[in-house]
Design an enzyme around this catalytic site. Structure first.
Site, PDB file in Angstrom:
ATOM      1  N   LYS A 127       7.944 -31.215 -21.076  1.00 37.92           N
ATOM      2  CA  LYS A 127       9.259 -31.375 -21.691  1.00 37.92           C
ATOM      3  C   LYS A 127       9.461 -30.953 -23.228  1.00 37.92           C
ATOM      4  O   LYS A 127      10.118 -30.366 -23.602  1.00 37.92           O
ATOM      5  CB  LYS A 127       9.731 -32.866 -21.473  1.00 37.92           C
ATOM      6  CG  LYS A 127      10.278 -33.087 -20.057  1.00 37.92           C
ATOM      7  CD  LYS A 127      10.552 -34.822 -20.049  1.00 37.92           C
ATOM      8  CE  LYS A 127       9.861 -35.523 -20.076  1.00 37.92           C
ATOM      9  NZ  LYS A 127       9.014 -35.743 -18.922  1.00 37.92           N
TER      10      LYS A 127
ATOM     11  N   CYS B 173      15.138 -50.621 -21.107  1.00 45.34           N
ATOM     12  CA  CYS B 173      13.774 -49.930 -20.737  1.00 45.34           C
ATOM     13  C   CYS B 173      12.440 -51.123 -21.447  1.00 45.34           C
ATOM     14  O   CYS B 173      11.326 -50.740 -20.749  1.00 45.34           O
ATOM     15  CB  CYS B 173      13.630 -48.714 -21.095  1.00 45.34           C
ATOM     16  SG  CYS B 173      13.744 -48.605 -23.239  1.00 45.34           S
ATOM     17  N   MET B 174      12.589 -51.585 -22.464  1.00 43.72           N
ATOM     18  CA  MET B 174      11.532 -52.486 -23.059  1.00 43.72           C
ATOM     19  C   MET B 174      11.737 -53.612 -23.584  1.00 43.72           C
ATOM     20  O   MET B 174      10.809 -54.331 -24.355  1.00 43.72           O
ATOM     21  CB  MET B 174      10.989 -51.626 -24.022  1.00 43.72           C
ATOM     22  CG  MET B 174      11.712 -50.671 -25.035  1.00 43.72           C
ATOM     23  SD  MET B 174      12.121 -51.716 -26.340  1.00 43.72           S
ATOM     24  CE  MET B 174      13.400 -52.680 -26.187  1.00 43.72           C
TER      25      MET B 174
ATOM     26  N   MET C  58       7.553 -48.711 -17.704  1.00 39.36           N
ATOM     27  CA  MET C  58       8.750 -49.496 -16.985  1.00 39.36           C
ATOM     28  C   MET C  58       8.314 -50.256 -15.807  1.00 39.36           C
ATOM     29  O   MET C  58       9.250 -51.128 -15.364  1.00 39.36           O
ATOM     30  CB  MET C  58       9.731 -48.504 -16.594  1.00 39.36           C
ATOM     31  CG  MET C  58      10.332 -47.623 -17.464  1.00 39.36           C
ATOM     32  SD  MET C  58      11.288 -48.472 -18.875  1.00 39.36           S
ATOM     33  CE  MET C  58      10.027 -48.467 -20.354  1.00 39.36           C
TER      34      MET C  58
ATOM     35  N   GLY D 271       9.667 -45.499 -23.575  1.00 36.36           N
ATOM     36  CA  GLY D 271      10.238 -44.322 -22.819  1.00 36.36           C
ATOM     37  C   GLY D 271      11.067 -43.437 -23.999  1.00 36.36           C
ATOM     38  O   GLY D 271      11.431 -42.286 -23.608  1.00 36.36           O
ATOM     39  N   GLN D 272      11.677 -44.107 -25.000  1.00 40.23           N
ATOM     40  CA  GLN D 272      12.461 -43.488 -25.781  1.00 40.23           C
ATOM     41  C   GLN D 272      11.938 -43.067 -27.175  1.00 40.23           C
ATOM     42  O   GLN D 272      11.237 -44.080 -27.548  1.00 40.23           O
ATOM     43  CB  GLN D 272      13.905 -44.134 -26.038  1.00 40.23           C
ATOM     44  CG  GLN D 272      14.520 -44.215 -24.698  1.00 40.23           C
ATOM     45  CD  GLN D 272      16.154 -44.997 -24.966  1.00 40.23           C
ATOM     46  OE1 GLN D 272      16.833 -44.338 -25.233  1.00 40.23           O
ATOM     47  NE2 GLN D 272      15.950 -46.114 -24.736  1.00 40.23           N
TER      48      GLN D 272
END
Lengths: 88, 805
Positions: free
Chosen positions: B88, B172-173, B347, B384-385
């Protein structure tokens, strides 16, 4: 919709197998792989430049070659082609 | 030299230099080719930026020519990625150039979107807030830059006295946050990525780093390539790309990871291999009889030992499916202090209706076994971010937090923040706002039925695709005439489809920014290219809304001296009207906001570096401490005397934010319990959702990159061939997947890159046209309030003529 992205240049590091015969087979295959130019092999890492419109797919094919253990990316050109149309 | 030859030689040089660094590292010599920046040439200028995608925080060099990003190179000066990129990151430059970028503010009138001016857009927003300030919600994400999140935080909590602000990071966290808080008394990991260079054993707890954090994963594979022994253990509910590299694949039944962790703890005690000295010096024991308490109740070692005693290898095998022999292997690994063990998760453990509990238990296994406090011995949650840590957790954009780890519910904390912001006493609302699921539930409920959120401003996220149980939590907004949805984004999304007002946003290097990655590293970049059309940075939007509220007379926009409280000051203390677009670039608003925010970071030993220091670095891990010579030093390992200056000399390890006030961490017992919804006769399959390597989250950016979209154009349902055979499905056949909440039609993928066991299916969530979150459940962890996207019950059937029509 057919997607025809322009060719882009990217550079890869291919990690080759510690098994000598698999390593040799990989080097032979990679030396003649279409669109791929390889650099100086420094065991177990081979630098290479790929020119392809579908680099991800090519990487998947390279990864599947006997003797290729892992592929990493270090550089990518952002193609100057037409942008992708909006999502349907 | 021709242009393409120049680019090719630059590309090859980058790979060669990375290899030279590796060889030198392996041989303990000086590299023949040092880390280098890409050469200028062909009119290309280069500058650094963190990648726009995941929480790894790779740095890239961005090549710009004629005002356009034309190349991206892994930054060889960056410790995180050492010159590498993933698939990515490979295409990150392309995300700017989709044809359908949003370029003009648009207001929905009589059902149709009409172009309007920015002035009108900002006025519409301010007037919506003025008519019901308490009914306004602000929903952002871990993709907010630190200054963007800080500005939003100021507007809401310091200005409006309204705590209804959330980042999608809740999805997500949040369970990682409550895990760290309940174990160490302070959020975020003690270790860092350097652990991956020192670990003998790496255990993936329900995550797939080969696809989701590939650059970190390659760090481990690279060590193996150099001949080092690193044992990889893949604890998972399905086979993934990570499994292919694992020494041990331990497949467990969904939700049973709690039994596995308790089983390891039991073996450590039963075998007498727990680290008595470490535990007696540094740990307490706790349990949580209510299953809802962040801090629970103290218990003694005997009670703890008795609680985990039923989790024998045989019992865990019965619950989880992991064999008793493999459980003993895990127990032996943790019982061996000569090894260094790093646990990684993402996750799988966080999007879990017992998310806090499983986070605690994995930390507990490390503490009980003494696998903590040395490089390579660490339990670490990956994000994840790109700024879930920096913006959501550190700036505190969750509904119960204030910057610097302060809590809205604690009066002394509110007072500290009111003083730093120069607010009148009592301005900050003591009641936590609505968490994400509740905020959207209230928004999608008629006002007359208790739906007291009537306006939401969304920035840098796509809840119309990423929320669970989408009909209930998003699409039920349709038809509620008094509800008003404002969406700032870069492309049309599932969220903009229902928006009443759309704001075109600048993306990544079209604006200045600061992110904070998974290992406490704060990373800065400068704007490099112009955004398209009228697109503007989110931070400007928030500053402009605040000032318009001030003009309209909202009392919260004044500080205790009666002055506009969100003013931007230059180094001389002169106000610069950054709310006015004509003057936004007169000053670096990011620098002013970041340095203002920095004062809060000293409140809980999370000191970030000054902005100007970050400009010169590839990110620094907090706490960053100023040295006597005026330089700044980062802290790779927290709570450890050899690295962390806040540890008392001689203490060795000190958990200086211990929730029990005695410098000790907490080892928890939480029992295994069944999931909120499990397969039954009617819905016989587990559904797990997740990501794919080609696309980042909801795909709004990566689906605009031809190569990525071409490689993975649509979602699918991954299932076991035996299940397909039983149901009469063939490869590629479109089938119906349905839960109690909704259904979608998906092509079947057999023997693909992911291979679920019988009784389980996997569906990715990146596809805007195939919304798997129509099926997911909105059940959340009772403590973190994070939904469980990894487990619900579904059934599959062949498509009928009617459903195909």
């Amino acid at each position: 919709m057919t997607i025809a992205p322009p060719a882009a240049i990217s550079s890869l590091i291919l990690t080759l197998s510690a098994d000598a015969s698999a390593e040799a087979a990989a080097l032979r295959a990679l030396a003649v792989y279409p669109g791929l130019e390889i650099g100086d092999y420094q065991r177990p890492w081979l630098p290479a430049v790929l020119e392809s419109a579908t680099p991800k797919d090519v990487c998947a094919q390279l990864q599947a070659l006997p003797g290729v253990v892992f592929i990493e990316v270090t550089f990518v050109e952002v193609p100057n082609g037409a942008p992708l149309p909006s999502l349907p | 030299m021709q242009r393409r030859d120049f680019i090719k030689s630059t590309a090859l040089a980058s790979a060669t230099a990375v290899i030279a660094q590796r060889l030198a590292a392996a041989q303990g010599t000086t590299p023949t080719v040092g880390p280098t920046l890409p050469p200028a040439g062909e009119g290309i200028t280069w500058d650094k930026a963190p990648c726009r995608f995941c929480g790894t925080g790779c740095h890239v060099q961005v090549g710009v020519r004629d005002g356009k990003v034309v190349a991206v190179q892994g930054d060889q000066l960056a410790d995180v990625n050492k010159g590498l990129l993933c698939m990515k990151g490979y295409h990150v430059g392309g995300i700017l150039y989709g044809e359908d970028r949003l370029t003009t503010p648009q207001l929905r009138r009589n059902g149709k979107l009409e172009d309007i001016s920015w002035e009108e857009a900002i006025d519409v927003i301010a007037r919506r807030i003025m008519r019901n300030p308490d009914g306004f919600g602000f929903y952002g994400s871990g993709q907010w830059t630190v200054p963007e999140g800080y500005a939003a935080q100021m507007l809401m909590k310091a200005g409006l006295g309204n705590n209804h602000i959330e980042p999608n990071a809740r999805l997500c966290m949040a369970s990682a946050v409550t895990g760290y808080l309940s174990v160490y008394g302070v959020d975020e990991p003690a270790g860092c990525y350097d652990d991956l260079d020192a670990a003998d054993v790496v255990i993936n707890w329900g995550n797939n780093p080969a696809e989701m954090h590939p650059v970190l994963f390659s760090r481990v594979i690279d060590r193996r390539s150099r001949g080092e022994k690193v044992t990889l253990i893949d604890l998972s509910t399905r086979r993934t790309r990570s499994t292919e590299y694992a020494d041990h694949y331990l497949e467990f039944k969904p939700h049973t990871d709690l039994a596995i962790a308790n089983g390891i703890a039991h073996l450590l005690i039963a075998n007498g291999t727990w680290d008595r000295e470490f535990v007696e010096k540094h740990c307490n024991f706790k349990h949580d009889p209510t299953a809802k308490s962040l801090h629970g109740e103290a218990i003694d070692f005997e009670t703890y030992s008795a609680a985990v005693a039923p989790y024998t290898p045989e019992k865990v095998e019965e619950i989880s499916g992991v064999s008793a022999a493999d459980m003993r292997m895990l127990g032996d690994l943790f019982g061996n202090r000569n090894l260094r063990i790093t646990s990684l998760w993402c996750m799988g453990m966080n999007q879990h209706s017992r998310g806090t509990a499983i986070n605690r238990l994995v930390h507990g296994v490390h503490l009980l076994s003494g696998h903590f406090g040395r490089p390579g011995d660490a339990p670490t949650s990956l994000t994840g971010q790109p700024s879930a840590c920096g913006t959501a957790r550190e700036v505190g954009t969750l509904c119960h937090l204030l910057p610097g780890g302060r809590l809205v519910a604690k009066q002394p904390h509110r007072q500290e923040c009111e003083e730093l912001w120069n607010l009148p006493a009592g301005r900050i609302n003591p009641k936590p706002g609505y968490h994400t699921v509740l905020m959207w539930e209230k928004f999608c409920t008629p006002t007359t039925a208790g739906g007291d959120i009537d306006t939401i401003l969304v920035q840098v996220t796509n809840p119309g695709q990423s929320l669970p149980d989408l009909k209930r939590l998003f699409r039920d907004k349709q038809g509620l005439e008094d509800k008003f949805l404002i969406v700032s984004d870069v492309y049309p999304t599932a969220t903009t489809e229902l928006a009443d007002l759309i704001l075109p946003a600048a993306l990544w290097v079209e604006k200045n920014g600061v992110f904070g990655n998974s290992e406490r590293r704060t990373q800065q970049w400068f704007k490099m290219v112009e955004p398209p059309g009228q697109a503007r940075p989110d931070v400007w939007m928030t500053l402009a809304i605040a000032h318009r509220l001030f003009e309209l007379g909202h009392p919260g926009m004044r500080d205790r001296d009666g002055i506009y409280f969100m003013r931007t000051l230059d180094d001389d203390g002169t106000e610069v009207p950054t709310w006015d677009w004509a003057h936004f670039h007169d000053i670096n608003a990011d620098r002013a906001l970041f340095n203002d925010y920095r004062r809060f970071t000293f409140l809980k030993h999370k000191n970030v570096a000054p902005y100007d220091v970050l400009v010169k670095s590839r990110g620094m891990r907090w706490p960053v401490i100023e040295q006597p010579d005026g330089t700044f030093k980062e802290t790779p390992f927290r709570f450890m005397e050899f690295s962390d200056p806040y540890v008392k000399p001689g203490a060795g390890i000190q958990f200086y934010h211990s929730s029990t006030g005695d410098d000790r961490a907490q080892i928890w017992f939480n029992p295994y319990e069944p999931a909120a919804e499990e397969p039954d006769e009617t819905y016989p399959f587990w559904l797990c959702t997740g990501r794919v390597i080609e696309h980042w989250h909801t795909g709004t950016m990566t689906m605009r990159v031809p190569q990525l979209r071409g490689s993975m154009p649509n979602a699918y349902v991954e299932m076991h061939p035996n299940d397909a055979l039983k149901l009469g499905f063939t490869q590629g056949e479109i089938v119906v997947v349905e839960s109690r909440r909704g259904s979608i039609e998906l092509p079947v993928w057999l023997n693909g890159r992911g291979r679920p066991p019988t009784g389980s299916v996997f569906v990715p969530f990146f596809d805007q046209n195939l919304l798997i979150n129509d099926l997911t459940i909105n059940d959340t962890c009772p403590i973190s309030k994070e939904p469980d996207y990894k487990k619900c019950a579904v059934r599959l059937r062949r498509r009928t003529v009617t459903s195909a029509a």
